[in-house]
Scaffold this motif. Structure first.
Motif, PDB file in Angstrom:
ATOM      1  N   MET A  18       0.831  -1.206   0.000  1.00  0.00           N
ATOM      2  CA  MET A  18       0.000   0.000   0.000  1.00  0.00           C
ATOM      3  C   MET A  18       0.862   1.251   0.000  1.00  0.00           C
ATOM      4  N   LEU A  19       0.388   2.262  -0.725  1.00  0.00           N
ATOM      5  CA  LEU A  19       1.022   3.569  -0.639  1.00  0.00           C
ATOM      6  C   LEU A  19       0.527   4.246   0.634  1.00  0.00           C
ATOM      7  N   CYS A  20       1.224   5.247   1.101  1.00  0.00           N
ATOM      8  CA  CYS A  20       0.952   5.797   2.424  1.00  0.00           C
ATOM      9  C   CYS A  20      -0.459   6.331   2.635  1.00  0.00           C
ATOM     10  N   GLY A  21      -1.071   6.946   1.627  1.00  0.00           N
ATOM     11  CA  GLY A  21      -2.446   7.422   1.809  1.00  0.00           C
ATOM     12  C   GLY A  21      -3.388   6.276   2.166  1.00  0.00           C
ATOM     13  N   ARG A  26      -6.157   2.555   6.215  1.00  0.00           N
ATOM     14  CA  ARG A  26      -6.308   1.235   6.820  1.00  0.00           C
ATOM     15  C   ARG A  26      -5.890   1.250   8.291  1.00  0.00           C
ATOM     16  N   LEU A  27      -4.785   1.893   8.567  1.00  0.00           N
ATOM     17  CA  LEU A  27      -4.280   1.962   9.938  1.00  0.00           C
ATOM     18  C   LEU A  27      -5.295   2.625  10.852  1.00  0.00           C
ATOM     19  N   ARG A  28      -5.851   3.741  10.423  1.00  0.00           N
ATOM     20  CA  ARG A  28      -6.851   4.457  11.226  1.00  0.00           C
ATOM     21  C   ARG A  28      -8.029   3.542  11.549  1.00  0.00           C
ATOM     22  N   LYS A  29      -8.498   2.808  10.550  1.00  0.00           N
ATOM     23  CA  LYS A  29      -9.631   1.902  10.744  1.00  0.00           C
ATOM     24  C   LYS A  29      -9.269   0.757  11.693  1.00  0.00           C
ATOM     25  N   GLU A  30      -8.096   0.180  11.508  1.00  0.00           N
ATOM     26  CA  GLU A  30      -7.695  -0.995  12.294  1.00  0.00           C
ATOM     27  C   GLU A  30      -7.480  -0.686  13.779  1.00  0.00           C
ATOM     28  N   ARG A  41       2.056  -2.826  15.684  1.00  0.00           N
ATOM     29  CA  ARG A  41       3.160  -3.110  14.764  1.00  0.00           C
ATOM     30  C   ARG A  41       2.586  -3.033  13.363  1.00  0.00           C
ATOM     31  N   LEU A  42       3.159  -2.188  12.538  1.00  0.00           N
ATOM     32  CA  LEU A  42       2.702  -1.965  11.177  1.00  0.00           C
ATOM     33  C   LEU A  42       3.733  -2.502  10.195  1.00  0.00           C
ATOM     34  N   TRP A  43       3.273  -3.369   9.276  1.00  0.00           N
ATOM     35  CA  TRP A  43       4.124  -3.851   8.195  1.00  0.00           C
ATOM     36  C   TRP A  43       3.889  -2.963   6.987  1.00  0.00           C
ATOM     37  N   ALA A  44       4.953  -2.462   6.369  1.00  0.00           N
ATOM     38  CA  ALA A  44       4.808  -1.568   5.224  1.00  0.00           C
ATOM     39  C   ALA A  44       5.970  -1.752   4.254  1.00  0.00           C
ATOM     40  N   THR A  45       5.665  -1.570   2.967  1.00  0.00           N
ATOM     41  CA  THR A  45       6.700  -1.632   1.938  1.00  0.00           C
ATOM     42  C   THR A  45       6.922  -0.282   1.267  1.00  0.00           C
ATOM     43  N   ALA A  48       8.165   5.662   1.832  1.00  0.00           N
ATOM     44  CA  ALA A  48       7.823   6.876   2.588  1.00  0.00           C
ATOM     45  C   ALA A  48       7.188   6.551   3.938  1.00  0.00           C
ATOM     46  N   ALA A  49       6.883   5.299   4.198  1.00  0.00           N
ATOM     47  CA  ALA A  49       6.172   4.908   5.425  1.00  0.00           C
ATOM     48  C   ALA A  49       6.847   5.397   6.707  1.00  0.00           C
ATOM     49  N   PRO A  50       8.167   5.276   6.873  1.00  0.00           N
ATOM     50  CA  PRO A  50       8.736   5.722   8.146  1.00  0.00           C
ATOM     51  C   PRO A  50       8.562   7.216   8.386  1.00  0.00           C
ATOM     52  N   LEU A  51       8.614   8.012   7.330  1.00  0.00           N
ATOM     53  CA  LEU A  51       8.417   9.460   7.483  1.00  0.00           C
ATOM     54  C   LEU A  51       6.944   9.782   7.722  1.00  0.00           C
TER      55      LEU A  51
END
Length: 99
Positions: A18-21, A26-30, A41-45, A48-51
């Protein structure tokens, strides 16, 4: 996502691909309804996710813990749900919601 079963067991959100938007939506909902103090704990590829995640945590008041070391194919980041987190707009999690 997998729920938090007790102290020390993180709530895991899989945002790989997923792109950050979309990731923030998804994160907000979860995490909605997660009690304060929940470790997430968030898995991301997305590179820009860390920023973006650090900025989102700063905006909302959650405690960003940073990257989680490991050798998985996606990077993991962690934060703690704040007791008095600021709500964001449902369709725009990068904007604070109106009170």
């Amino acid at each position: 996502m997998s729920g938090s079963d007790g102290p020390g067991i993180p709530l895991v959100v899989d945002g790989t691909g997923m792109l950050c938007g979309t990731l923030l939506l998804r994160l907000r909902k979860e995490i909605e309804g997660a009690p304060p103090g929940t470790l997430v704990r968030l898995w991301a590829t997305d590179p820009a996710a860390p920023l973006d995640l650090a900025a989102w945590c700063h905006l909302t008041g959650h405690t960003y813990l940073g990257p989680v070391p490991g050798d998985e194919p996606a990077a993991a980041y962690a934060f703690v749900v704040a007791e008095a987190a600021k709500r964001t707009e449902a369709a725009s999690p990068w904007r604070l919601g109106s009170v």
